[in-house]
Design an enzyme around this catalytic site. Structure first.
Site, PDB file in Angstrom:
ATOM      1  N   CYS A 117       0.822  -1.225   0.000  1.00 17.79           N
ATOM      2  CA  CYS A 117       0.000   0.000   0.000  1.00 17.79           C
ATOM      3  C   CYS A 117       0.850   1.266   0.000  1.00 17.79           C
ATOM      4  CB  CYS A 117      -0.956   0.001   1.182  1.00 17.79           C
ATOM      5  SG  CYS A 117      -2.124  -1.352   1.130  1.00 17.79           S
ATOM      6  N   HIS A 258      -3.061   7.297   1.934  1.00 20.55           N
ATOM      7  CA  HIS A 258      -3.553   5.986   1.515  1.00 20.55           C
ATOM      8  C   HIS A 258      -4.938   5.760   2.133  1.00 20.55           C
ATOM      9  CE1 HIS A 258      -4.099   1.838   0.847  1.00 20.55           C
ATOM     10  NE2 HIS A 258      -3.771   1.457   2.068  1.00 20.55           N
ATOM     11  N   ASN A 288     -10.247   0.258   0.168  1.00 21.11           N
ATOM     12  CA  ASN A 288      -8.782   0.306   0.131  1.00 21.11           C
ATOM     13  C   ASN A 288      -8.301  -0.364  -1.156  1.00 21.11           C
ATOM     14  OD1 ASN A 288      -6.053  -0.276   0.431  1.00 21.11           O
ATOM     15  ND2 ASN A 288      -6.205  -0.807   2.601  1.00 21.11           N
TER      16      ASN A 288
HETATM   17  O1  UT7 Z   1      -3.475  -0.876   3.704  1.00 22.94           O
HETATM   18  C1  UT7 Z   1      -3.371  -1.118   5.065  1.00 22.94           C
HETATM   19  C2  UT7 Z   1      -4.378  -2.170   5.316  1.00 22.94           C
HETATM   20  N1  UT7 Z   1      -4.941  -2.351   6.584  1.00 22.94           N
HETATM   21  C3  UT7 Z   1      -5.489  -1.423   7.392  1.00 22.94           C
HETATM   22  O2  UT7 Z   1      -5.403  -0.246   7.225  1.00 22.94           O
HETATM   23  C4  UT7 Z   1      -6.247  -1.988   8.541  1.00 22.94           C
HETATM   24  C5  UT7 Z   1      -6.213  -1.115   9.767  1.00 22.94           C
HETATM   25  N2  UT7 Z   1      -7.196  -1.599  10.716  1.00 22.94           N
HETATM   26  C6  UT7 Z   1      -8.491  -1.276  10.643  1.00 22.94           C
HETATM   27  O3  UT7 Z   1      -8.892  -0.528   9.770  1.00 22.94           O
HETATM   28  C7  UT7 Z   1      -9.416  -1.801  11.703  1.00 22.94           C
HETATM   29  O4  UT7 Z   1      -8.661  -2.442  12.700  1.00 22.94           O
HETATM   30  C8  UT7 Z   1     -10.491  -2.773  11.144  1.00 22.94           C
HETATM   31  C9  UT7 Z   1     -11.494  -2.016  10.294  1.00 22.94           C
HETATM   32  C10 UT7 Z   1      -9.840  -3.876  10.336  1.00 22.94           C
HETATM   33  C11 UT7 Z   1     -11.260  -3.391  12.303  1.00 22.94           C
HETATM   34  O5  UT7 Z   1     -11.845  -2.393  13.102  1.00 22.94           O
HETATM   35  P1  UT7 Z   1     -11.695  -2.427  14.675  1.00 22.94           P
HETATM   36  O6  UT7 Z   1     -12.441  -1.268  15.190  1.00 22.94           O
HETATM   37  O7  UT7 Z   1     -10.221  -2.523  14.997  1.00 22.94           O
HETATM   38  O8  UT7 Z   1     -12.458  -3.749  15.051  1.00 22.94           O
HETATM   39  P2  UT7 Z   1     -11.943  -5.022  15.853  1.00 22.94           P
HETATM   40  O9  UT7 Z   1     -10.999  -5.814  15.046  1.00 22.94           O
HETATM   41  O10 UT7 Z   1     -11.514  -4.558  17.215  1.00 22.94           O
HETATM   42  O11 UT7 Z   1     -13.278  -5.835  16.022  1.00 22.94           O
HETATM   43  C12 UT7 Z   1     -14.347  -5.383  16.857  1.00 22.94           C
HETATM   44  C13 UT7 Z   1     -15.452  -6.394  16.789  1.00 22.94           C
HETATM   45  C14 UT7 Z   1     -14.978  -7.814  17.018  1.00 22.94           C
HETATM   46  O12 UT7 Z   1     -15.993  -8.493  17.752  1.00 22.94           O
HETATM   47  P3  UT7 Z   1     -15.767  -8.841  19.288  1.00 22.94           P
HETATM   48  O13 UT7 Z   1     -14.545  -9.727  19.309  1.00 22.94           O
HETATM   49  O14 UT7 Z   1     -15.559  -7.533  19.966  1.00 22.94           O
HETATM   50  O15 UT7 Z   1     -17.045  -9.534  19.655  1.00 22.94           O
HETATM   51  C15 UT7 Z   1     -14.921  -8.399  15.620  1.00 22.94           C
HETATM   52  O16 UT7 Z   1     -15.124  -9.796  15.608  1.00 22.94           O
HETATM   53  O17 UT7 Z   1     -16.054  -6.371  15.493  1.00 22.94           O
HETATM   54  C16 UT7 Z   1     -16.074  -7.709  14.958  1.00 22.94           C
HETATM   55  N3  UT7 Z   1     -15.930  -7.610  13.527  1.00 22.94           N
HETATM   56  C17 UT7 Z   1     -16.957  -7.430  12.686  1.00 22.94           C
HETATM   57  N4  UT7 Z   1     -18.270  -7.308  12.895  1.00 22.94           N
HETATM   58  C18 UT7 Z   1     -19.064  -7.108  11.833  1.00 22.94           C
HETATM   59  C19 UT7 Z   1     -14.771  -7.651  12.793  1.00 22.94           C
HETATM   60  N5  UT7 Z   1     -15.064  -7.508  11.503  1.00 22.94           N
HETATM   61  C20 UT7 Z   1     -16.394  -7.357  11.397  1.00 22.94           C
HETATM   62  C21 UT7 Z   1     -17.278  -7.159  10.319  1.00 22.94           C
HETATM   63  N6  UT7 Z   1     -18.592  -7.035  10.574  1.00 22.94           N
HETATM   64  N7  UT7 Z   1     -16.848  -7.076   9.041  1.00 22.94           N
END
Ligand code: UT7
Length: 333
Positions: A117, A258, A288
């Site tokens: 990226c 990005h 993305n």
């Molecule tokens: O080019 C670089 C590429 N990568 C990035 O830039 C990624 C950077 N990270 C992020 O953007 C965020 O960390 C994410 C969008 C990937 C995730 O957001 P978050 O606020 O960090 O969520 P999380 O991983 O802490 O998950 C919170 C909850 C979890 O449930 P529990 O364990 O709290 O019950 C996940 O299982 O949300 C759940 N969850 C979802 N729920 C509905 C994770 N993905 C999803 C989903 N839909 N798609």
């Protein structure tokens, strides 16, 4: 004042191309347990484009390149070098030469480079070195990715984020130097945060000669770690590039990062004290798009008349490697 000790560089044209098919958050709910509300509030993404069977990295990259060449008011025959930054070439041997052939850029050398990226920033810095040293005058930088080929469509933590697309810019030798400063960084100790790894099975060719054959496995990501990395490192690297450019943060007209997550864009802008209206975002439409996201955002803003000649733009990329970087330039000659 010229801040560099070489020849001047200008970015004189941009172009972009995205696949025809839009895939919205509602559609994703048919694949994984998620909701439009979760995706939109956690990422800002509403839909993304996905490349179909008749679209390729080469076709999208070529389309973006044609637009950039036209805007720069040169012809394909004028191009000395084509750099394609991608993690998803049509061919592991590289796709830059295919784009060269499609364009008829017969004079141009062409090669692929990978910085995930951060590809656009690393590519821009690489391209600029050939101009600084006086070796080349006209360089086409194409940044494109088709991550839909490699995303695990059953993993809701990653598949909701990514989309496909291509962006391109033309860099030219110029009397005034418009590339004001840059900084690029890598940290391989955190390589396991974001991977699209080769996985092979042992195969014995003849007794005593064992090799490994297989394919690439779908992407894996430690989302929260990448998030924390981005929010910490991106403001730092932008400040470093601004310092090198001798540009104060309040002199930035546009901040083009990005496009990974709206919350990352907001947090970085807040930390740098850049007004939200200067931050360019098209996440809602494309998600993305990896290496392509910065040049697509630039191209749309240029064509919408937002970015004007002479505007000062701070760009920053970050992603797998881990890698990150920033470049500060003024648009146009
Ligand atoms: O080019 C670089 C590429 N990568 C990035 O830039 C990624 C950077 N990270 C992020 O953007 C965020 O960390 C994410 C969008 C990937 C995730 O957001 P978050 O606020 O960090 O969520 P999380 O991983 O802490 O998950 C919170 C909850 C979890 O449930 P529990 O364990 O709290 O019950 C996940 O299982 O949300 C759940 N969850 C979802 N729920 C509905 C994770 N993905 C999803 C989903 N839909 N798609």
């Amino acid at each position: 004042m010229m801040k560099s000790s070489g020849l001047g560089i200008a970015i004189t044209g941009s172009g972009s191309a995205v696949p025809e098919t839009a895939f919205d958050n509602q559609g994703l709910t048919q694949l994984v347990e998620t909701s439009d509300e979760w995706i939109a509030t956690r990422t800002g993404i509403k839909e993304r484009r996905v490349a179909g069977i008749n679209e390729s990295l080469t076709s999208l990259g070529t389309q973006a390149a044609k637009e950039a060449i036209a805007m720069a008011e040169i012809t394909a025959a004028d191009i000395d070098l084509i750099i394609l930054t991608t993690s998803t070439p049509d061919d592991l041997f590289g796709s830059a030469a295919r784009i060269q052939a499609e364009l008829g850029a017969t004079k141009a050398a062409a090669f692929d480079m990978t910085a995930a990226c951060s590809g656009f920033i690393f590519g821009l810095v690489t391209a600029s070195q050939f101009i600084r040293t006086g070796v080349y005058q006209n360089i086409l930088l194409v940044s494109a990715d088709i991550l839909s080929r490699w995303v695990d469509w059953s993993d809701r933590r990653t598949c909701i984020l990514f989309g496909d697309g291509a962006g391109a810019v033309v860099l030219q030798a110029n009397q005034s130097d418009r590339l004001l400063g840059f900084e690029i960084r890598s940290d391989g100790t955190q390589n396991d945060c974001l991977n699209l790894p080769f996985q092979g099975e042992p195969q014995t060719l003849i007794p005593g000669v064992e090799i490994s054959q297989g394919t690439y496995r779908p992407m894996t990501m430690k989302g929260q770690e990448v998030y924390r990395f981005a929010v910490q490192k991106v403001p730092e690297v932008i400040e470093k590039a601004l310092h090198r450019a001798e540009v104060a943060v309040d002199k930035i007209d546009w901040l083009v990062m990005h496009q990974a997550n709206q919350r990352i864009l907001d947090a970085v802008a807040q930390r740098l004290k850049v007004a939200p209206e200067k931050v360019i975002s098209n996440l809602a439409k494309y998600g993305n798009t990896s290496a392509a996201s910065i040049p697509i955002a630039i191209d749309e803003a240029v064509r919408a008349g937002k970015i004007q000649p002479g505007d000062t733009i701070a760009t920053a990329g970050f992603g797998a490697g881990l890698s990150w970087g920033a470049a500060i330039f003024q648009w146009g000659r």
